[in-house]
Design a protein around this motif. Structure first.
Motif, PDB file in Angstrom:
ATOM      1  N   MET A   1       0.852  -1.200   0.000  1.00 26.99           N
ATOM      2  CA  MET A   1       0.000   0.000   0.000  1.00 26.99           C
ATOM      3  C   MET A   1       0.883   1.243   0.000  1.00 26.99           C
ATOM      4  N   ASN A   2       0.548   2.176  -0.834  1.00 29.31           N
ATOM      5  CA  ASN A   2       1.327   3.392  -0.946  1.00 29.31           C
ATOM      6  C   ASN A   2       0.961   4.354   0.189  1.00 29.31           C
ATOM      7  N   HIS A   3       1.937   4.821   0.930  1.00 27.39           N
ATOM      8  CA  HIS A   3       1.642   5.830   1.939  1.00 27.39           C
ATOM      9  C   HIS A   3       2.845   6.738   2.082  1.00 27.39           C
ATOM     10  N   ARG A   4       2.670   7.863   2.751  1.00 28.71           N
ATOM     11  CA  ARG A   4       3.793   8.761   2.934  1.00 28.71           C
ATOM     12  C   ARG A   4       3.727   9.393   4.318  1.00 28.71           C
ATOM     13  N   THR A   5       4.875   9.942   4.710  1.00 28.95           N
ATOM     14  CA  THR A   5       4.930  10.613   5.987  1.00 28.95           C
ATOM     15  C   THR A   5       4.406  12.025   5.804  1.00 28.95           C
ATOM     16  N   LEU A  61       1.945  19.027 -14.086  1.00 30.32           N
ATOM     17  CA  LEU A  61       2.272  19.022 -12.653  1.00 30.32           C
ATOM     18  C   LEU A  61       1.711  17.795 -11.943  1.00 30.32           C
ATOM     19  N   SER A  62       0.584  17.276 -12.443  1.00 33.03           N
ATOM     20  CA  SER A  62      -0.008  16.114 -11.777  1.00 33.03           C
ATOM     21  C   SER A  62       0.366  14.795 -12.457  1.00 33.03           C
ATOM     22  N   GLY A  63       1.221  14.860 -13.478  1.00 30.88           N
ATOM     23  CA  GLY A  63       1.757  13.634 -14.083  1.00 30.88           C
ATOM     24  C   GLY A  63       0.903  13.033 -15.171  1.00 30.88           C
ATOM     25  N   VAL A  64      -0.151  13.740 -15.580  1.00 32.76           N
ATOM     26  CA  VAL A  64      -1.050  13.209 -16.612  1.00 32.76           C
ATOM     27  C   VAL A  64      -0.461  13.445 -18.002  1.00 32.76           C
ATOM     28  N   PRO A  84       1.145   9.779 -12.052  1.00 37.31           N
ATOM     29  CA  PRO A  84       0.299  10.566 -11.149  1.00 37.31           C
ATOM     30  C   PRO A  84       0.288  10.085  -9.695  1.00 37.31           C
ATOM     31  N   HIS A  85       0.241   8.779  -9.466  1.00 37.78           N
ATOM     32  CA  HIS A  85       0.125   8.322  -8.074  1.00 37.78           C
ATOM     33  C   HIS A  85       1.387   8.619  -7.274  1.00 37.78           C
ATOM     34  N   ARG A  86       2.546   8.627  -7.954  1.00 32.90           N
ATOM     35  CA  ARG A  86       3.795   8.965  -7.240  1.00 32.90           C
ATOM     36  C   ARG A  86       3.833  10.453  -6.909  1.00 32.90           C
ATOM     37  N   ILE A  87       3.327  11.260  -7.822  1.00 29.09           N
ATOM     38  CA  ILE A  87       3.287  12.708  -7.575  1.00 29.09           C
ATOM     39  C   ILE A  87       2.326  13.009  -6.426  1.00 29.09           C
ATOM     40  N   ALA A  88       1.182  12.332  -6.441  1.00 29.14           N
ATOM     41  CA  ALA A  88       0.219  12.508  -5.341  1.00 29.14           C
ATOM     42  C   ALA A  88       0.854  12.100  -4.022  1.00 29.14           C
TER      43      ALA A  88
END
Ligand SMILES: Nc1ncnc2c1ncn2[C@@H]1O[C@H](COP(=O)(O)OP(=O)(O)OP(=O)(O)O)[C@@H](O)[C@H]1O
Length: 284
Positions: A1-5, A61-64, A84-88
């Motif tokens: 699962m992708n998550h970030r600090t 900017l959003s990777g699209v 996009p998901h990495r940028i988000a």
């Protein structure tokens, strides 16, 4: 699962540097060496006539959308090569001009925004394992706080189908905030809203900067509103930056007046856009 600090509350968001970004569609150059910088914790507007390249810029900017050349740096990260998901996941959240909400309540939609921050896997959540349940509860509490912040507290359990248009626009914004972004990309947040709703949305956008400390990049045709709330404005025309500066500098710039504003813009109450604030090509 992708998550970030999530960044500590007192740390400024990273600077966004767009450097000579170029995008081509067949024979058309939609962005032609576009450069601008969004300073941390500011409201920065991207304005210009229809077809100037604003949406293309947001898409980059959003990777699209990929650039043919140039770079986009967000802090230490180069965004142009990322999906996009990495940028988000780096903290860049976007709202859309045309709202796309899923069925269900305001809460359901906001919980979707929490998705990238969820650590428990789908199975643990579906099986209602204790850790996953606790985590879901925390996310729901945070979603409720964000609903309060965006003026949707009383609507938290209301199905989005029953909301007036102005509140749906707020759900779109709140869902993006639920990603705990550092940079919020707002695509025409007041389009279709009435005068009172526009004023309220303007207040929310400045609160996102002032209370949450986020950077906001906003595309909006209501230049009266932009001139009141933006710290900096970049003006595009035919894919090129024709002006970049404070609202006062930009609205008196002859190139901007010729390409977009028509005549020097006045300070107008939000939502009461004077003639000069009507994009030149949309004027009757
Ligand atoms: N997928 C595409 N294929 C071909 N041309 C495109 C595509 N997307 C945009 N364009 C063209 O690129 C240019 C910039 O379009 P863009 O949508 O970025 O402008 P905009 O400033 O966002 O306009 P608006 O204010 O109307 O939303 C326009 O000439 C547009 O026709």
């Amino acid at each position: 699962m992708n998550h970030r600090t999530v960044r500590p509350a007192d740390a400024p968001p990273p600077v966004l540097v767009v450097d000579r970004a170029t995008v081509r569609f067949a024979g058309l150059t939609a962005l032609d060496g576009v450069s601008f910088t969004v300073a941390p914790g500011t409201v920065h507007a991207l304005i210009g006539p229809n077809g100037a390249g604003k949406s293309t810029c947001f898409n980059v900017l959003s990777g699209v959308r990929r650039t043919a050349s140039g770079s986009v740096r967000f802090g230490d990260a180069e965004l142009t090569a990322l999906p996009p998901h990495r940028i988000a996941a780096l903290g860049v959240a976007r709202t859309f001009q045309n709202i796309v909400l899923t069925r269900g309540t305001v809460a359901d939609n906001l919980m979707l925004g929490r998705h990238t921050l969820t650590r428990a896997g789908y199975a643990a959540t579906a099986l209602r394992l204790p850790g996953a349940v606790r985590e879901q509860r925390r996310h729901r509490e945070r979603a409720r706080e964000i609903a309060e912040f965006t003026g949707l507290g009383a609507r938290f359990d209301t199905p989005v189908d029953l909301l007036p248009y102005g509140d749906r626009k707020r759900v779109e914004l709140a869902r993006a905030l639920c990603m705990e972004p550092e940079l919020l990309l707002l695509d025409e947040p007041v389009a279709g809203l009435n005068t009172a709703e526009r004023a309220a949305m303007a207040e929310t956008v400045t609160a996102v900067r002032d209370a949450l400390g986020l950077s906001v990049l906003i595309v909006e045709h209501d230049t009266g509103l932009i001139m009141r709330i933006a710290d900096a404005v970049t003006v595009l025309d035919f894919g090129r930056v024709i002006a970049d500066g404070t609202p006062a500098q930009v609205r008196n710039d002859p190139a901007v007046i010729a390409a977009y504003l028509g005549t020097p813009a006045q300070d107008a109450p939000v939502g009461e856009t004077p003639v000069a604030d009507t994009p030149a090509e949309e004027a009757p």
